[in-house]
Design an enzyme around this catalytic site. Structure first.
Site, PDB file in Angstrom:
ATOM      1  N   HIS A 101      74.335  85.588  12.349  1.00 58.11           N
ATOM      2  CA  HIS A 101      73.793  84.372  12.973  1.00 58.11           C
ATOM      3  C   HIS A 101      73.383  83.403  11.883  1.00 58.11           C
ATOM      4  O   HIS A 101      72.995  83.798  10.795  1.00 58.11           O
ATOM      5  CB  HIS A 101      72.612  84.683  13.898  1.00 58.11           C
ATOM      6  CG  HIS A 101      71.537  85.510  13.258  1.00 58.11           C
ATOM      7  ND1 HIS A 101      71.650  86.876  13.094  1.00 58.11           N
ATOM      8  CD2 HIS A 101      70.354  85.168  12.716  1.00 58.11           C
ATOM      9  CE1 HIS A 101      70.572  87.341  12.494  1.00 58.11           C
ATOM     10  NE2 HIS A 101      69.768  86.321  12.234  1.00 58.11           N
ATOM     11  N   HIS A 103      70.762  80.336  11.199  1.00 57.98           N
ATOM     12  CA  HIS A 103      69.584  79.594  11.665  1.00 57.98           C
ATOM     13  C   HIS A 103      69.790  78.108  11.370  1.00 57.98           C
ATOM     14  O   HIS A 103      70.211  77.751  10.258  1.00 57.98           O
ATOM     15  CB  HIS A 103      68.334  80.022  10.895  1.00 57.98           C
ATOM     16  CG  HIS A 103      67.940  81.459  11.065  1.00 57.98           C
ATOM     17  ND1 HIS A 103      66.913  81.848  11.893  1.00 57.98           N
ATOM     18  CD2 HIS A 103      68.409  82.597  10.489  1.00 57.98           C
ATOM     19  CE1 HIS A 103      66.763  83.173  11.816  1.00 57.98           C
ATOM     20  NE2 HIS A 103      67.661  83.652  10.974  1.00 57.98           N
TER      21      HIS A 103
HETATM   22  P1  AMP Z   1      67.077  87.272  11.035  1.00 56.68           P
HETATM   23  O1  AMP Z   1      65.722  87.643  10.460  1.00 56.68           O
HETATM   24  O2  AMP Z   1      67.830  86.318  10.179  1.00 56.68           O
HETATM   25  O3  AMP Z   1      67.877  88.500  11.408  1.00 56.68           O
HETATM   26  O4  AMP Z   1      66.741  86.464  12.337  1.00 56.68           O
HETATM   27  C1  AMP Z   1      66.618  87.021  13.592  1.00 56.68           C
HETATM   28  C2  AMP Z   1      66.031  85.923  14.457  1.00 56.68           C
HETATM   29  O5  AMP Z   1      66.304  86.219  15.800  1.00 56.68           O
HETATM   30  C3  AMP Z   1      64.507  85.767  14.337  1.00 56.68           C
HETATM   31  O6  AMP Z   1      64.209  84.435  13.956  1.00 56.68           O
HETATM   32  C4  AMP Z   1      64.015  86.096  15.740  1.00 56.68           C
HETATM   33  O7  AMP Z   1      62.916  85.293  16.112  1.00 56.68           O
HETATM   34  C5  AMP Z   1      65.214  85.814  16.600  1.00 56.68           C
HETATM   35  N1  AMP Z   1      65.338  86.575  17.835  1.00 56.68           N
HETATM   36  C6  AMP Z   1      65.255  87.917  17.983  1.00 56.68           C
HETATM   37  N2  AMP Z   1      65.480  88.263  19.275  1.00 56.68           N
HETATM   38  C7  AMP Z   1      65.702  87.100  19.942  1.00 56.68           C
HETATM   39  C8  AMP Z   1      65.999  86.777  21.303  1.00 56.68           C
HETATM   40  N3  AMP Z   1      66.097  87.726  22.249  1.00 56.68           N
HETATM   41  N4  AMP Z   1      66.181  85.478  21.627  1.00 56.68           N
HETATM   42  C9  AMP Z   1      66.081  84.509  20.697  1.00 56.68           C
HETATM   43  N5  AMP Z   1      65.815  84.742  19.389  1.00 56.68           N
HETATM   44  C10 AMP Z   1      65.614  86.013  19.025  1.00 56.68           C
END
Ligand code: AMP
Ligand code: ZN
Length: 139
Positions: A101, A103
């Site tokens: 993903h 950001h």
């Molecule tokens: P990373 O640390 O780069 O793996 O980012 C994961 C991101 O996913 C974090 O910013 C979380 O807040 C976000 N996240 C986790 N679960 C969900 C969800 N169900 N819906 C939206 N965002 C999520």
């Protein structure tokens, strides 16, 4: 190209609800549940890739253009002055969900400091040694 145990596979394919802001054949873009700033979004491919090193060519060739499109829409709709792209690869880098993903984090004038680090001060020799070390693997 799906992982049945992956929450982002389910969100990207509409099986778990999310605040979606964009969708096409390959991607779904949603708002992050734990935003770093107002409007923080996540670009999710619909296919499962663990991280950047796992992406196929088609997805990687499209993701930056989509990030630019999302960032531009944020500037127009939210009035942010800029945006950061953050993309974590591996636990040591802060990745917590192991489905690629990107950001897209809107940044507002006068907003808090984030996505920053204390600059180091390596010697010329140290930089040259590191450059040699990495270059070998890039050939
Ligand atoms: P990373 O640390 O780069 O793996 O980012 C994961 C991101 O996913 C974090 O910013 C979380 O807040 C976000 N996240 C986790 N679960 C969900 C969800 N169900 N819906 C939206 N965002 C999520
Ligand atoms: Zn997945």
């Amino acid at each position: 190209m799906r992982d049945e145990t992956c929450i982002f596979c389910k969100i990207a394919n509409g099986e778990i609800p999310a605040a979606a802001i964009y969708e096409d054949e390959q991607f779904r873009v949603i708002l992050d549940l734990g935003p770093a700033s107002k409007g923080h979004a996540l670009i999710l491919p619909k296919n499962h890739f663990t991280d950047l090193t796992d992406l196929d060519e088609e997805t990687s060739s499209k993701v930056l253009a989509l990030a630019a499109k999302v960032g531009t829409a944020m500037k127009k709709s939210l009035g942010c002055a800029g945006f950061n792209l953050v993309q974590n690869n591996g636990e040591a880098a802060g990745q917590t969900v192991f489905h690629f993903h990107m950001h897209v984090i809107p940044r507002y004038e006068g907003g808090p400091r984030m996505v920053s680090w204390e600059p180091g001060s390596p010697s010329k020799e140290e930089l040259a040694g590191l450059a040699d070390c990495i270059k070998k693997e890039l050939k």
